[in-house]
Write an enzyme that holds these catalytic residues in place. Structure first.
Site, PDB file in Angstrom:
ATOM      1  N   ASP A 558       0.811  -1.228   0.000  1.00  0.00           N
ATOM      2  CA  ASP A 558       0.000   0.000   0.000  1.00  0.00           C
ATOM      3  C   ASP A 558       0.841   1.274   0.000  1.00  0.00           C
ATOM      4  OD1 ASP A 558      -2.312  -1.298  -0.080  1.00  0.00           O
ATOM      5  OD2 ASP A 558      -2.850  -1.022   2.029  1.00  0.00           O
ATOM      6  N   ASP A 559       2.103   1.165   0.383  1.00  0.00           N
ATOM      7  CA  ASP A 559       2.950   2.350   0.506  1.00  0.00           C
ATOM      8  C   ASP A 559       3.864   2.571  -0.700  1.00  0.00           C
ATOM      9  OD1 ASP A 559       1.951   2.884   3.018  1.00  0.00           O
ATOM     10  OD2 ASP A 559       3.489   1.723   4.045  1.00  0.00           O
TER      11      ASP A 559
END
Ligand code: ATP
Ligand code: MG
Length: 703
Positions: A558-559
């Site tokens: 997600d990052d």
């Protein structure tokens, strides 16, 4: 976009580019570790690989042999493994050792006492201040207290097999005692870390419908006094207010007088509240074990909440304890008599496994400390190591970074000669920090065991095995543990997935310690872990496997940051920034960029006594350019006095991302930040937003 689609989208973006992780030179397991330690459990890396091959070729035979060797079975199991990992074939389920009867408290404590080893120390409790008296708990003493508490829970609180007990205690021996007393009678515990607020505690109590809450008057952490009972009372008020909705009530609260606070500091509510010492002294010192099925739930524990709302992870008795016991034994190379000190809290999964269920099942002696690792001076951790002659030490990267920041003199004034092995877990350890840990703390005598695991995995999944012949690489979490079959997936041009050496980390087979479900939400369990890659457990982490088969965690999927079509893992850029001698900590997040799609935004905390400057700014950009490439150079660097972290010390990039993107426009309500209840110091957010605002007002500061 559904969660599923979003996850896939991220995975696709990430896999388009081969991560330019710069592989560091290798460090053989130090000779002095190999010769000084007692005979090793595993002779060398060839033997490790042989055991690994067996564990993969015949997982059931391998884990059966481990289960017989490491745990006691009242009755043998009927079926070693039954599972479905493929959502397309039906509901996800995993069962290990079904039909077998055991008890995790018996395995952890009774066995040693019955074998005549009740005098061995289980816990040395280090007091808040170094010169205060410390308490020592032998296995025998532990067992007596456990039985008394079990008896009380069973007979006075009417706790039955399958009921839930919430525990809200600091990191003191009564915490493991409460956990073990609960599981002794077949009940399920839900430990809530003592730093959580009344709201967070109430939410967790209601989610697991705990009938009993165990807490204490208060505790001292450094110079701070925390009045836990008042917070617990506040939480119970919230629970009572919601009672009509939840149809349940916390009937009993057991209160340990830990600080022996004056009773004007808190109130006891009769008949609900009872003191721990009264409960124990009036109760029987013998309480028979409740033998439970291997698959009987033992605990629920909420994840750290780095990526959003915490998930109530449920573990099954035997598989959980087996995985914890086996990974503790091999990753710590633990031998009876060794002293193990984890600068961690029993309230996290790491503490559940390495300070209670897995370590006690190995007969371990622990140091347990609820104070501050740098109080009253930055050398405290190493003073504790010397005081108890600690052999294996475990600290999260966030702690190691903070000790590094304080300077070498605080380390060097303590001997540390007893140390044989150093461990880290919880976040990627930046290579630069690894080297400091290895060379300065361990004096190049101790292997660094960088273990990768999750609350959901309950034990170690990847590790650099501390065995002869293994070459450690700073920043790599090594190779898979026995029975763990990692797969890395990248997407092809036509949208399908294929195995690759870089992409999304998944696990192909069930291991004994895998979570069985998320409390009250089996659907969320299936969606979170089994929808993204049907047939595989999805970890949510990005990963690279190098030519030696070593794994490098590159950050959360997600990052991942996408700059001009190139994908950058957060770990890589942060490690480059932190390699600059003036940087203490760094976190990078994406911000939208008109031309590049996304750009890198860096939050940087400088070491003590270092002032930000334009020069330093240029140097940091240069470091990233040299180590990774021009595309990864931060578009903006924001000097940050501190970073938002979970209470377990993990950087919460999700919030940094919102601050970077629209911090200057955030409303005062902070609603846009989502769940911030898991943050250790929420006020950090205000500071960062203020600085963000000044960056907008003074564009010159922005690169
Ligand atoms: P949540 O799932 O609620 O967002 P969380 O993932 O931080 O929170 P934990 O289960 O405590 O909760 O943390 C597991 C995660 O920590 C892993 O998925 C990984 O991202 C990170 N991690 C743990 N150990 C390591 C390690 N040795 N190297 C790199 N990353 C690690
Ligand atoms: Mg997680």
């Amino acid at each position: 976009m559904s969660i599923h689609q979003r996850t896939l989208h991220k995975a696709v973006l990430f896999s388009r580019r081969f991560c330019s992780q710069s592989f560091e030179k290798g460090y053989p397991i130090p000779e002095s570790f190999l010769v000084n330690a007692a005979p090793h459990h595993i002779e060398n890396f060839d033997k490790y690989k042989e055991m690994y091959q067996w564990s993969i070729a015949e997982p059931e035979a391998f884990w059966s042999s481990q289960a017989k060797k490491l745990l006691y079975w009242k009755k043998p199991w009927n079926k070693t493994l039954d599972f479905n990992f493929d959502i397309q074939k039906g509901n996800i389920h995993v069962e290990w050792f079904k039909g077998g009867l055991t008890n995790a408290c018996y395995n952890a404590v009774d066995r040693w006492v019955e074998a005549g080893q009740g005098d061995r120390v289980a816990y040395f409790e280090e007091p808040n201040l170094p010169n205060e008296p410390s308490r020592v708990f032998t296995y025998g003493a532990l067992l007596e207290q456990i039985q008394r508490l079990s008896h009380f829970l069973r007979h006075q609180c009417h706790i039955r097999k399958g009921d839930t007990v919430a525990i809200y205690l600091p990191n003191i021996p009564e915490l493991p005692i409460s956990m073990l007393a609960t599981c002794r009678i077949g009940a399920i515990h839900s430990v809530v870390y003592a730093g959580f607020s009344a709201n967070a505690l109430a939410e967790r109590i209601m989610d697991c419908k705990a009938r009993v809450l165990i807490t204490c008057d208060g505790f001292q952490r450094g110079t701070k006094m925390l009045n836990l009972k008042s917070v617990a009372d506040e939480a119970l008020k919230i629970v009572d207010r919601a009672a009509s909705h939840h149809h349940f009530q916390v009937k009993h609260q057991i209160v340990l007088q830990h600080l022996k606070l004056d009773q004007t500091e808190y109130s006891m509510h009769h008949p609900r509240d009872i003191y721990w010492h009264e409960a124990l002294s009036n109760s029987d010192p013998h309480c028979p074990v409740e033998w439970v099925d291997a698959e009987h739930p033992i605990l629920v524990l909420y994840t750290s909440g780095s990526t959003g709302k915490p998930k109530g992870v449920v573990q099954a008795t035997a598989g959980y304890q087996l995985h914890a016991t086996s990974t503790f034994l091999y990753s710590m190379n633990y031998h009876l008599g060794d002293v193990f000190f984890a600068s961690a809290d029993c309230g996290w999964m790491l503490g559940h496994s390495f300070m209670v269920y897995g370590s006690l099942a190995n007969g371990a002696t622990h140091v347990i400390y609820s104070g501050v690792p740098t109080y009253p001076d930055p050398g405290r951790t190493w003073a504790i190591v010397d005081k108890y002659q600690v052999n294996q030490f475990l600290g999260a990267p966030t702690l190691i970074r903070s000790l590094l920041r304080e300077g070498d003199e605080h380390v060097k004034k303590h001997s540390r000669k007893s140390l044989r092995l150093l461990c880290t877990a919880g976040e990627p350890i930046n290579p630069h920090v690894w080297k400091w840990y290895y060379e300065t703390v361990g004096e190049s005598r101790c292997p660094i065991v960088d273990t990768w695991w999750q609350t959901e995995t309950s034990g170690v999944m990847l590790l650099p095995p501390p065995v002869q012949g293994f070459i450690q690489k700073p920043g790599s979490a090594g190779v898979p543990f026995f029975g763990i079959l990692p797969k890395i997936f990248a997407q092809t041009e036509n949208g399908t997935f294929q195995e690759s050496n870089q992409g999304t980390l998944c696990i192909a087979r069930p291991w004994p310690g895998i979570l069985r479900t998320l409390l009250n939400d089996h659907r969320r369990f299936e969606e979170t872990y089994f929808h993204p890659f049907p047939g595989y457990y999805y970890t949510g982490d990005g990963c690279v496997r190098d030519e030696d088969g070593c794994y490098w965690l590159s950050g959360r999927i997600d990052d991942v940051i996408g700059v001009s079509g190139r994908r950058i893992g957060t770990t890589e850029v942060e490690s480059a920034l932190i390699s600059h001698p003036h940087v203490a900590e760094a976190a990078v997040v994406p911000v939208p960029h008109e031309l590049k799609g996304q750009a890198v935004y860096a939050f940087v905390t400088l070491r003590a006594n270092i002032q930000p400057s334009e020069n330093l700014h240029l140097e940091l950009r240069q470091v990233v350019r040299e180590k990774i490439g021009a595309h990864a150079v931060p578009e903006m660097i924001q000097w940050s006095p501190a970073l938002p972290k979970t209470r377990s010390g993990k950087i919460v990039r999700r919030i940094l991302r919102i601050i970077a993107e629209k911090g200057h426009m955030l409303s005062a309500s902070r609603e846009e930040l989502g769940d911030i209840s898991t943050l250790a110091e929420p006020q950090v957010i205000d500071e960062l937003i203020q600085i963000r605002l000044s960056l907008v007002n003074n564009k010159k500061q922005v690169a």
